[in-house]
Write an enzyme that holds these catalytic residues in place. Structure first.
Site, PDB file in Angstrom:
ATOM      1  N   LYS A 176       0.816  -1.221   0.000  1.00 22.17           N
ATOM      2  CA  LYS A 176       0.000   0.000   0.000  1.00 22.17           C
ATOM      3  C   LYS A 176       0.850   1.272   0.000  1.00 22.17           C
ATOM      4  CE  LYS A 176      -4.164  -1.869   0.239  1.00 22.17           C
ATOM      5  NZ  LYS A 176      -5.164  -1.675  -0.834  1.00 22.17           N
TER       6      LYS A 176
ATOM      7  N   SER B 228       1.747  -9.679  -0.691  1.00 24.61           N
ATOM      8  CA  SER B 228       1.447  -8.244  -0.663  1.00 24.61           C
ATOM      9  C   SER B 228       1.631  -7.603   0.706  1.00 24.61           C
ATOM     10  CB  SER B 228       0.028  -8.011  -1.161  1.00 24.61           C
ATOM     11  OG  SER B 228      -0.883  -8.753  -0.377  1.00 24.61           O
TER      12      SER B 228
ATOM     13  N   GLU C 204      -9.700   5.826   3.063  1.00 24.01           N
ATOM     14  CA  GLU C 204     -10.538   4.776   3.621  1.00 24.01           C
ATOM     15  C   GLU C 204      -9.647   3.592   3.933  1.00 24.01           C
ATOM     16  OE1 GLU C 204      -9.940   5.030   0.423  1.00 24.01           O
ATOM     17  OE2 GLU C 204      -9.361   2.954   0.033  1.00 24.01           O
TER      18      GLU C 204
END
Lengths: 281, 401
Positions: free
Chosen positions: B90, B379, B112
């Site tokens: 991210k 990830s 969010e």
């Protein structure tokens, strides 16, 4: 069931009001809150209160443009599995009971898309709607819906916001029915202040539009309605009315007919109290 | 393949900008700003510098030898996005968007978050750049991910629990969009995945492509060729598109997206948007959506708060329809089993999201030959999920005893 022929009823009502120097009062209600039968009765109450046309709101799971009051109403209606087509039947039932004012459907895009846009417009016509508002369908995405709307004689009513800037001209000049001017940034809901540039925004829209302009989002009182009455052709009141319905729910859902009537009367009185006094222009 | 998205933000029939008019101008401004900076050397240099010196890129491409031997088939490589600063891919996107927000003169950002990885990454870059940050998180998720809530607060961000709707990621997205509608004048929305209205799916993809670009070089170096299969978990789909995208033209590389099947795709409790959804408009774009007959969006379920989302990025919808990528479901249980196996075999505890991808590798690697290669995008790391896993296992044990 009535199908439209001749001029669109929204245009007729605005022409009449203009001749009288009056501002249109346009309530919004969430259909199926608390049930469809009550929605029909509330539409009758709105007309009795002096509403000139009405927005029938389709409950949606993800109402992006709406604040908490309308979100809650949607959640209540969805608990009863109210569908888009159920909402449309409120219009034809109200018409059968003698309601004369034009009906405008307010729905997010996905329910209409899933029904199929052609069928969506066919049904709108069949149930006697004169207009439709789709808050998440901006100009860039509306070409198919616009073509179908025009073919069926239903006005696809666009929204413009204070942030629309360069888009105002394009939106307003192509508008049918009226232009829905969003009075403030943010979602629907009662508020005490409006966008600071609201007056010049409205006059910009007025200059660009060849159809009437209406103001909505945050209008909750006669004072608000009168604040805008000279600058626009109509005011739209949503959350404040939906809140009244919410407050009256114990009465509206009562099995006692007297209490039910009291509930309907309370909403009717509230709507009647919103009506701007005639302005002398 | 023609360039996607087109100028309307369309990936075939998917994508677009289905938002309230109040946001249209902000999206147009964002698109103009992004197009202005995306090839600007100064902008790219700032992003590159932060990715390298702040986040620690390039992340390794690790050959999981023990796991490969255990499975007895293809060689399995892990792209170690879990080794990024803040523990997940991210950060790639939030660095890119925060640098952009700063160039646009914005002082306030919102984001969010579901599992909290994007929220933590946003809070981190906000602290780094001196931006005021609010993170919207479903109230349900604030309970599942208390550690990340605390991290965001430590980093100086405000965490706003979302009480509407399902109280998970879907409604956190709705509330962030609603807040943005109200504060669009001075606030930048750092959207966390390749979802939402144009230009987000394109922009977030571009910021995440670094994963695939590095993988390409690293696998060439390690094996002298491209992999046979690339596997990645898909919620909104940002880590998957990040590793897939630089390989899209390489038709011999199979691209496999793994979505959360929760308690099973034949139950009502899953997040298998591609398997069980159909095209619709949701949160600003046209894509596959979990929805009922009438077009109401259905609640999603996954043990992973990060995959618990009823939509998916429009580019994935497009890749599915043109049959360039395939999408398969993995249940909560399969993901947990995979998490256990990777932890014990390699000493790496993956995030629950990534565990879904590992579970698919466990299925396909044994069917492949020893000279074939799978790259799986790991990830994120599993620290954040330890509590969820503990409570899940406790419930399972309770049911079995």
């Amino acid at each position: 069931m009535s199908t439209q022929t001749g001029p669109n009823a929204i245009d007729v009502v605005f022409a009449e009001l203009k001749a009288k120097g009056e501002t249109a009062l346009m309530p919004f209600m969430t259909m199926g809150d608390p049930d469809l039968e009550t929605s029909v009765a509330l539409v009758q109450a709105a007309e009795a209160a002096g509403a000139h046309m009405i927005e029938l709101g389709v409950p949606y799971s993800d109402p992006l443009a709406d604040g908490p009051v309308i979100q809650r109403a949607s959640e209540r209606a969805l608990k009863n599995k109210i569908s888009l087509t159920d909402c449309m039947t409120v219009a034809s039932k109200a018409r059968q009971l003698g309601v004369k004012m034009p009906f405008i459907l307010f729905s997010y895009f996905n329910p209409a898309l899933q029904l199929g846009l052609e069928r969506f417009f066919d049904l709108l016509k069949e149930h006697g709607f004169s207009g439709v508002i789709i808050p998440d369908l901006p100009l860039e995405e509306d070409s198919e819906a616009r073509a179908l709307a025009e073919a069926s004689g239903i006005h696809l009513i666009p929204l413009v916001a204070p942030t629309s800037e360069a888009r105002i001209e394009r939106i307003a000049s192509q508008a049918k029915g009226f232009v829905y001017c969003v009075s403030s940034l943010g979602v629907t809901g009662v508020r005490s202040t409006f966008h600071e540039g609201i007056d010049s925004f409205l006059s910009t829209v007025r200059r660009a539009a060849s159809v009437p302009i209406c103001v909505g989002f945050g209008i909750s009182s006669r004072d608000h309605a009168e604040r805008f009455a000279g600058q626009c052709d109509g005011v739209i009141v949503g959350s404040a009315i939906v809140r009244q319905v919410e407050d009256a729910l114990p009465l509206l859902t009562s099995s006692n007919e007297v209490e039910r009537k009291q509930g309907l009367q309370a909403v009717q009185d509230f709507i009647a109290g919103l009506k701007p006094r005639a302005t002398i222009i | 393949m023609s360039q996607v998205p087109d100028e309307h933000g369309r990936f075939g029939p998917f994508g677009g900008k289905y938002v309230p008019e109040t946001l249209m101008n902000a999206l147009i401004e964002l698109e103009e700003a992004y197009l202005k900076y995306k090839d600007d050397p100064d902008f790219l240099e700032e992003v590159r510098y932060l990715l390298k010196q702040y986040s620690g890129r390039p992340t390794p491409l690790y050959y999981a030898e023990r796991l490969s031997q255990h499975l007895g088939g293809a060689k399995v490589y892990l792209k170690r996005e879990d080794l990024n600063h803040t523990g997940a891919h991210k950060i790639n996107n939030t660095i890119g968007q925060a640098v952009l927000a700063k160039r646009m003169g914005k002082k306030k950002v919102i984001a969010e978050t579901g599992a909290g990885q994007h929220g933590v990454a946003s809070a981190t870059v906000a602290a780094l750049m001196g931006l005021e940050c609010k993170v919207f998180m479903g109230e349900e998720d604030t309970k599942r991910q208390q550690l990340n809530v605390f991290r965001m607060k430590l980093l100086g961000s405000e965490v706003i629990p979302v009480m509407s709707g399902t109280r998970t990621l879907k409604d956190a997205c709705n509330e962030t969009l609603r807040y943005w509608v109200s504060h669009v004048d001075d606030t930048y929305y750092i959207l966390g995945s390749v979802t939402g209205p144009h230009p987000y799916p394109m922009m977030v993809r571009d910021f995440q492509r670094i994963i695939g670009l590095e993988t390409r070089e690293q696998i060439q170096e390690a094996e002298g060729r491209l992999p046979d299969v690339i596997v990645a978990a898909v919620g909104g789909g940002s880590n998957a598109i990040g590793i897939f995208h630089p390989f899209i033209e390489d038709k011999d590389v199979r691209l496999v997206g793994v979505e959360a099947a929760g308690r099973g795709v034949d139950t009502d409790e899953h997040a298998a948007t591609m398997t069980k959804g159909r095209p619709g408009v949701f949160q600003g774009s046209m894509s596959y959506v979990l929805q009922d007959e009438g077009g109401q969006v259905l609640p999603a379920h996954s043990i992973s708060a990060g995959l618990d989302y009823p939509g998916i990025g429009p580019e994935h919808a497009y890749l599915k329809d043109i049959k360039r990528a395939e999408y398969v479901p993995i249940t909560d249980k399969e993901a947990l089993d995979a998490l256990g196996i990777l932890s014990r075999m390699e000493g790496i505890i993956p995030a629950l999201e990534s565990a879904h991808a590992i579970a698919q590798v466990l299925k396909i690697a044994p069917t492949m030959s020893k000279d074939q290669i799978i790259v799986v995008n790991l990830s994120g790391r599993g620290d954040k999920d330890v509590e969820s896993i503990m409570s899940y296992l406790a419930v399972e044990e309770g049911q079995n005893s």
